[in-house]
Design a protein around this motif. Sequence first.
Motif, PDB file in Angstrom:
ATOM      1  N   PRO A 193       0.794  -1.477  -0.259  1.00  0.00           N
ATOM      2  CA  PRO A 193      -0.078  -0.020  -0.040  1.00  0.00           C
ATOM      3  C   PRO A 193       0.708   1.218  -0.006  1.00  0.00           C
ATOM      4  CG  PRO A 193      -0.052  -1.016   2.199  1.00  0.00           C
ATOM      5  CD  PRO A 193       0.633  -2.042   1.276  1.00  0.00           C
ATOM      6  N   LEU A 194       0.477   2.313  -0.808  1.00  0.00           N
ATOM      7  CA  LEU A 194       1.166   3.709  -1.041  1.00  0.00           C
ATOM      8  C   LEU A 194       0.222   4.518  -0.250  1.00  0.00           C
ATOM      9  CD1 LEU A 194       1.831   3.606  -4.788  1.00  0.00           C
ATOM     10  CD2 LEU A 194       3.403   2.873  -2.904  1.00  0.00           C
ATOM     11  N   PRO A 195       0.665   4.941   1.068  1.00  0.00           N
ATOM     12  CA  PRO A 195       0.152   6.149   1.761  1.00  0.00           C
ATOM     13  C   PRO A 195      -0.158   7.397   0.920  1.00  0.00           C
ATOM     14  CG  PRO A 195       2.153   5.830   2.538  1.00  0.00           C
ATOM     15  CD  PRO A 195       1.997   4.880   1.597  1.00  0.00           C
ATOM     16  N   ASP A 196       0.741   7.642  -0.032  1.00  0.00           N
ATOM     17  CA  ASP A 196       0.533   8.896  -0.965  1.00  0.00           C
ATOM     18  C   ASP A 196      -0.435   8.631  -2.013  1.00  0.00           C
ATOM     19  OD1 ASP A 196       2.694  10.453   0.812  1.00  0.00           O
ATOM     20  OD2 ASP A 196       3.936   8.985  -0.377  1.00  0.00           O
ATOM     21  N   ALA A 197      -0.969   7.550  -2.356  1.00  0.00           N
ATOM     22  CA  ALA A 197      -1.898   7.183  -3.296  1.00  0.00           C
ATOM     23  C   ALA A 197      -2.799   6.078  -3.160  1.00  0.00           C
ATOM     24  CB  ALA A 197      -0.840   6.998  -4.708  1.00  0.00           C
ATOM     25  N   GLY A 254      11.777   5.681   2.627  1.00  0.00           N
ATOM     26  CA  GLY A 254      12.308   6.562   1.492  1.00  0.00           C
ATOM     27  C   GLY A 254      11.600   6.562   0.189  1.00  0.00           C
ATOM     28  N   LEU A 255      10.418   5.748   0.224  1.00  0.00           N
ATOM     29  CA  LEU A 255       9.628   5.917  -1.203  1.00  0.00           C
ATOM     30  C   LEU A 255       8.397   6.778  -0.926  1.00  0.00           C
ATOM     31  CD1 LEU A 255       9.754   1.986  -1.431  1.00  0.00           C
ATOM     32  CD2 LEU A 255      11.036   3.596  -2.625  1.00  0.00           C
ATOM     33  N   ARG A 256       8.427   7.622  -0.078  1.00  0.00           N
ATOM     34  CA  ARG A 256       7.350   8.723  -0.021  1.00  0.00           C
ATOM     35  C   ARG A 256       7.324  10.023  -1.314  1.00  0.00           C
ATOM     36  NH1 ARG A 256       4.255   8.913   4.835  1.00  0.00           N
ATOM     37  NH2 ARG A 256       2.805  10.067   3.113  1.00  0.00           N
ATOM     38  N   PHE A 257       6.267  10.128  -1.762  1.00  0.00           N
ATOM     39  CA  PHE A 257       6.147  10.988  -2.932  1.00  0.00           C
ATOM     40  C   PHE A 257       4.965  11.664  -2.947  1.00  0.00           C
ATOM     41  CE2 PHE A 257       3.817   7.092  -4.003  1.00  0.00           C
ATOM     42  CZ  PHE A 257       2.729   7.598  -4.877  1.00  0.00           C
ATOM     43  N   THR A 258       5.121  12.692  -3.800  1.00  0.00           N
ATOM     44  CA  THR A 258       3.814  13.468  -4.262  1.00  0.00           C
ATOM     45  C   THR A 258       3.582  13.371  -5.846  1.00  0.00           C
ATOM     46  OG1 THR A 258       5.238  15.509  -4.534  1.00  0.00           O
ATOM     47  CG2 THR A 258       3.984  15.411  -2.420  1.00  0.00           C
TER      48      THR A 258
END
Length: 250
Positions: free
Chosen positions: A139-143, A242-246
């Motif tokens: 799961p991606l918390p940013d998407a 290290g993989l968080r993004f916008t």
Amino acid sequence: MSRAAIVTGASSGIGRAVALELAQAGWRLGLVGRDEGRLAQVAQECGGDVQIGAIDMRDTASFAAFVAQFGAVDLFISNHGILDGRRDGEVVESGVVAQNVVAINLQSVIGAIHAVLPGMQARGKGQIALVSSLAGLSPLPDAPAYSASKAGLVMYGLSLREALRGSGVGVSVCCPGYVATPMGGEHLGNRPHEISAQDAARRIIKNALANKRLFGFPAPLWPMALFSLLIPEGLLRLFNGGLRFTVKKR
């Protein structure tokens, strides 16, 4: 008679690379995307017997009409989709963004499958390949909606595969990691182990034609994604820190 394939999301990125690989192998192609100009350019690059359809995949009726006009489909590669999520300054993606992602990445794919499937069932042969994502397993918390839509593809594809067992129609689900594509450029953040679109296309075609149930790449990220729901939450945060993004604002 040459084998025939329909590829969605074919105007750029992985879809374009898949089209070029199949064209080189002598397939008759139906290429679908939203940008008619870019589709025409890809068709020219492919050469041979190519039909194009500039279609918004949420318009299931238009895609069904394209399939009916194209004729028998031996391979359907559902590759269309969008990446969207949290923009800079946001804590979580908006509701509008979330609903749009699910409509395109999941609902329209299901509609497309059922435009192609009856013909395959009638002939007793065919292969469907759904391009999901490692985000459908981890799961991606940013998407969140992107992850949900891709997880939906995994479960829908695997369930459909079992339902069609013995019918001559196969279903494969592909979960790529980071691939160097224009859509990938929307992702503003670290992209470890990124591979080329050509590399991804070759893996997708090879495994789909082998009727592989579920596969993903690249190797360092694939096993981590498979185990992501089983490991403690704190450890998952450590791996994904290290993989968080916008997502780039449109």
